[in-house]
Motif scaffolding. Sequence first.
Motif, PDB file in Angstrom:
ATOM      1  N   GLY A  33       0.813  -6.656   4.161  1.00 15.39           N
ATOM      2  CA  GLY A  33       0.111  -5.637   4.916  1.00 15.39           C
ATOM      3  C   GLY A  33       0.897  -4.340   4.792  1.00 15.39           C
ATOM      4  N   MET A  34       0.187  -3.218   4.840  1.00 15.70           N
ATOM      5  CA  MET A  34       0.836  -1.923   4.691  1.00 15.70           C
ATOM      6  C   MET A  34       0.461  -1.033   5.858  1.00 15.70           C
ATOM      7  SD  MET A  34       2.510  -2.339   1.924  1.00 15.70           S
ATOM      8  CE  MET A  34       3.099  -0.650   1.748  1.00 15.70           C
ATOM      9  N   GLY A  35       1.381  -0.166   6.227  1.00 11.53           N
ATOM     10  CA  GLY A  35       1.106   0.723   7.347  1.00 11.53           C
ATOM     11  C   GLY A  35       1.699   2.093   7.150  1.00 11.53           C
ATOM     12  N   TRP A  36       1.141   3.033   7.870  1.00 17.53           N
ATOM     13  CA  TRP A  36       1.699   4.387   7.960  1.00 17.53           C
ATOM     14  C   TRP A  36       2.103   4.637   9.410  1.00 17.53           C
ATOM     15  CZ3 TRP A  36       2.862   7.674   4.083  1.00 17.53           C
ATOM     16  CH2 TRP A  36       2.280   7.451   2.828  1.00 17.53           C
ATOM     17  N   PHE A  37       3.291   5.181   9.573  1.00 23.45           N
ATOM     18  CA  PHE A  37       3.814   5.577  10.867  1.00 23.45           C
ATOM     19  C   PHE A  37       4.230   7.047  10.767  1.00 23.45           C
ATOM     20  CE2 PHE A  37       4.343   1.477  13.101  1.00 23.45           C
ATOM     21  CZ  PHE A  37       4.075   0.606  12.063  1.00 23.45           C
ATOM     22  N   PHE A  47       2.777   4.348  15.367  1.00 27.02           N
ATOM     23  CA  PHE A  47       1.826   3.819  14.395  1.00 27.02           C
ATOM     24  C   PHE A  47       0.705   4.814  14.152  1.00 27.02           C
ATOM     25  CE2 PHE A  47      -0.774   0.812  12.228  1.00 27.02           C
ATOM     26  CZ  PHE A  47      -2.060   0.986  12.694  1.00 27.02           C
ATOM     27  N   VAL A  48       0.248   4.905  12.899  1.00 28.27           N
ATOM     28  CA  VAL A  48      -0.867   5.784  12.547  1.00 28.27           C
ATOM     29  C   VAL A  48      -2.045   4.963  11.990  1.00 28.27           C
ATOM     30  CG1 VAL A  48      -1.652   7.677  11.076  1.00 28.27           C
ATOM     31  CG2 VAL A  48       0.666   7.715  12.035  1.00 28.27           C
ATOM     32  N   ALA A  49      -1.780   4.173  10.971  1.00 29.58           N
ATOM     33  CA  ALA A  49      -2.862   3.412  10.328  1.00 29.58           C
ATOM     34  C   ALA A  49      -2.280   2.218   9.592  1.00 29.58           C
ATOM     35  CB  ALA A  49      -3.624   4.298   9.347  1.00 29.58           C
ATOM     36  N   GLY A  50      -3.092   1.166   9.444  1.00 28.14           N
ATOM     37  CA  GLY A  50      -2.655  -0.020   8.732  1.00 28.14           C
ATOM     38  C   GLY A  50      -3.778  -0.616   7.913  1.00 28.14           C
ATOM     39  N   ILE A  51      -3.400  -1.360   6.886  1.00 32.02           N
ATOM     40  CA  ILE A  51      -4.386  -2.054   6.057  1.00 32.02           C
ATOM     41  C   ILE A  51      -3.830  -3.414   5.687  1.00 32.02           C
ATOM     42  CG2 ILE A  51      -3.539  -0.894   3.954  1.00 32.02           C
ATOM     43  CD1 ILE A  51      -6.505  -0.965   2.972  1.00 32.02           C
ATOM     44  N   ARG A  52      -4.607  -4.441   5.926  1.00 28.54           N
ATOM     45  CA  ARG A  52      -4.171  -5.793   5.641  1.00 28.54           C
ATOM     46  C   ARG A  52      -4.448  -6.160   4.191  1.00 28.54           C
ATOM     47  NH1 ARG A  52      -5.469 -10.172  10.128  1.00 28.54           N
ATOM     48  NH2 ARG A  52      -3.795 -11.156   8.921  1.00 28.54           N
ATOM     49  N   TRP A  53      -3.655  -7.096   3.723  1.00 30.91           N
ATOM     50  CA  TRP A  53      -3.927  -7.643   2.387  1.00 30.91           C
ATOM     51  C   TRP A  53      -5.203  -8.489   2.436  1.00 30.91           C
ATOM     52  CZ3 TRP A  53      -3.088  -7.561  -2.599  1.00 30.91           C
ATOM     53  CH2 TRP A  53      -3.429  -8.689  -3.354  1.00 30.91           C
ATOM     54  N   ARG A  54      -5.273  -9.335   3.442  1.00 30.76           N
ATOM     55  CA  ARG A  54      -6.424 -10.242   3.564  1.00 30.76           C
ATOM     56  C   ARG A  54      -7.654  -9.453   3.999  1.00 30.76           C
ATOM     57  NH1 ARG A  54      -2.229 -13.829   5.239  1.00 30.76           N
ATOM     58  NH2 ARG A  54      -2.168 -12.910   7.317  1.00 30.76           N
ATOM     59  N   CYS A  96       5.792   5.232   5.187  1.00 24.87           N
ATOM     60  CA  CYS A  96       5.055   4.078   4.691  1.00 24.87           C
ATOM     61  C   CYS A  96       5.895   2.832   4.969  1.00 24.87           C
ATOM     62  CB  CYS A  96       4.827   4.267   3.192  1.00 24.87           C
ATOM     63  SG  CYS A  96       4.138   2.859   2.332  1.00 24.87           S
ATOM     64  N   ALA A  97       5.236   1.731   5.308  1.00 24.24           N
ATOM     65  CA  ALA A  97       5.967   0.501   5.618  1.00 24.24           C
ATOM     66  C   ALA A  97       5.193  -0.715   5.132  1.00 24.24           C
ATOM     67  CB  ALA A  97       6.222   0.407   7.116  1.00 24.24           C
ATOM     68  N   ALA A  98       5.930  -1.786   4.852  1.00 23.13           N
ATOM     69  CA  ALA A  98       5.329  -3.021   4.348  1.00 23.13           C
ATOM     70  C   ALA A  98       5.640  -4.194   5.271  1.00 23.13           C
ATOM     71  CB  ALA A  98       5.835  -3.325   2.942  1.00 23.13           C
ATOM     72  N   ASP A  99       4.617  -4.973   5.560  1.00 35.05           N
ATOM     73  CA  ASP A  99       4.725  -6.155   6.420  1.00 35.05           C
ATOM     74  C   ASP A  99       4.499  -7.392   5.557  1.00 35.05           C
ATOM     75  OD1 ASP A  99       2.377  -7.536   8.856  1.00 35.05           O
ATOM     76  OD2 ASP A  99       4.351  -8.231   8.222  1.00 35.05           O
ATOM     77  N   THR A 100       5.547  -8.130   5.302  1.00 32.40           N
ATOM     78  CA  THR A 100       5.439  -9.262   4.381  1.00 32.40           C
ATOM     79  C   THR A 100       4.568 -10.397   4.917  1.00 32.40           C
ATOM     80  OG1 THR A 100       7.454 -10.254   5.232  1.00 32.40           O
ATOM     81  CG2 THR A 100       7.691  -8.759   3.362  1.00 32.40           C
ATOM     82  N   ASP A 101       4.346 -10.411   6.238  1.00 33.43           N
ATOM     83  CA  ASP A 101       3.539 -11.475   6.836  1.00 33.43           C
ATOM     84  C   ASP A 101       2.075 -11.093   7.018  1.00 33.43           C
ATOM     85  OD1 ASP A 101       6.368 -12.239   8.903  1.00 33.43           O
ATOM     86  OD2 ASP A 101       5.685 -13.285   7.097  1.00 33.43           O
ATOM     87  N   ARG A 107       3.123  -2.702  15.464  1.00 31.09           N
ATOM     88  CA  ARG A 107       4.493  -2.674  15.939  1.00 31.09           C
ATOM     89  C   ARG A 107       5.475  -2.488  14.799  1.00 31.09           C
ATOM     90  NH1 ARG A 107       4.889  -8.034  19.451  1.00 31.09           N
ATOM     91  NH2 ARG A 107       7.040  -7.307  19.596  1.00 31.09           N
ATOM     92  N   GLN A 108       6.364  -1.558  14.956  1.00 25.61           N
ATOM     93  CA  GLN A 108       7.317  -1.224  13.900  1.00 25.61           C
ATOM     94  C   GLN A 108       8.167  -2.416  13.490  1.00 25.61           C
ATOM     95  OE1 GLN A 108       9.532   2.502  14.436  1.00 25.61           O
ATOM     96  NE2 GLN A 108       8.280   2.852  16.252  1.00 25.61           N
ATOM     97  N   ASN A 109       8.545  -3.240  14.452  1.00 25.37           N
ATOM     98  CA  ASN A 109       9.469  -4.327  14.127  1.00 25.37           C
ATOM     99  C   ASN A 109       8.809  -5.451  13.339  1.00 25.37           C
ATOM    100  OD1 ASN A 109       7.971  -5.446  16.141  1.00 25.37           O
ATOM    101  ND2 ASN A 109       9.671  -5.840  17.529  1.00 25.37           N
ATOM    102  N   GLU A 110       7.506  -5.338  13.103  1.00 19.04           N
ATOM    103  CA  GLU A 110       6.815  -6.321  12.262  1.00 19.04           C
ATOM    104  C   GLU A 110       6.852  -5.916  10.788  1.00 19.04           C
ATOM    105  OE1 GLU A 110       5.963  -9.033  13.537  1.00 19.04           O
ATOM    106  OE2 GLU A 110       5.291  -8.756  15.601  1.00 19.04           O
ATOM    107  N   TYR A 111       7.350  -4.731  10.514  1.00 16.19           N
ATOM    108  CA  TYR A 111       7.390  -4.211   9.144  1.00 16.19           C
ATOM    109  C   TYR A 111       8.823  -4.271   8.623  1.00 16.19           C
ATOM    110  CZ  TYR A 111       2.632  -2.558   9.790  1.00 16.19           C
ATOM    111  OH  TYR A 111       1.277  -2.504  10.006  1.00 16.19           O
ATOM    112  N   GLU A 112       8.995  -4.899   7.475  1.00 15.30           N
ATOM    113  CA  GLU A 112      10.341  -5.160   6.972  1.00 15.30           C
ATOM    114  C   GLU A 112      10.856  -4.075   6.037  1.00 15.30           C
ATOM    115  OE1 GLU A 112       8.506  -9.122   7.988  1.00 15.30           O
ATOM    116  OE2 GLU A 112       7.843  -7.343   6.912  1.00 15.30           O
ATOM    117  N   TYR A 113       9.956  -3.403   5.334  1.00 13.43           N
ATOM    118  CA  TYR A 113      10.384  -2.408   4.348  1.00 13.43           C
ATOM    119  C   TYR A 113       9.813  -1.044   4.716  1.00 13.43           C
ATOM    120  CZ  TYR A 113      11.556  -6.551   1.639  1.00 13.43           C
ATOM    121  OH  TYR A 113      12.087  -7.746   1.224  1.00 13.43           O
ATOM    122  N   TRP A 114      10.648  -0.020   4.521  1.00 14.33           N
ATOM    123  CA  TRP A 114      10.275   1.335   4.899  1.00 14.33           C
ATOM    124  C   TRP A 114      10.651   2.318   3.807  1.00 14.33           C
ATOM    125  CZ3 TRP A 114       7.974   2.694   9.591  1.00 14.33           C
ATOM    126  CH2 TRP A 114       7.840   1.647  10.517  1.00 14.33           C
TER     127      TRP A 114
END
Length: 124
Positions: A33-37, A47-54, A96-101, A107-114
């Motif tokens: 999953g990817m997000g913008w903060f 948080f601004v916006a997010g998009i899921r892989w699924r 930009c941030a990436a959520d491996t799960d 939530r910021q702490n759900e994103y592992e890469y920034w």
Amino acid sequence: QVQLVESGGGLVQAGDSLRLSCAGSGRAFSGYGMGWFRQAPGKEREFVAGIRWRGGFTYYADSAKGRFTISRDNAKNMVSLQMNSLKPEDTAVYFCAADTDDLGSRRQNEYEYWGQGTQVSVSL
């Protein structure tokens, strides 16, 4: 490991548009999953916006709904944020941030890469 690099920020006037891009390297976005903060001066990152892989499901902060659009190009390992009708209160560093799960989280702490962020400044 994923490295994220944002681009596309700048100084614009109220009502203008900007398109932010986030390029990934090191590993494909596949499954993430990817997000913008963003973080405005003197304020916490939000948080601004997010998009899921699924399913490519998108979700937005209330401040972004109707003005911002998040999209992804998995083949190019890119995520974009189209921002229209910009306001001075949109002034911030955008990350930009990436959520491996792929949780679809705000939530910021759900994103592992920034990424390092790109500055967006909106003047009256």
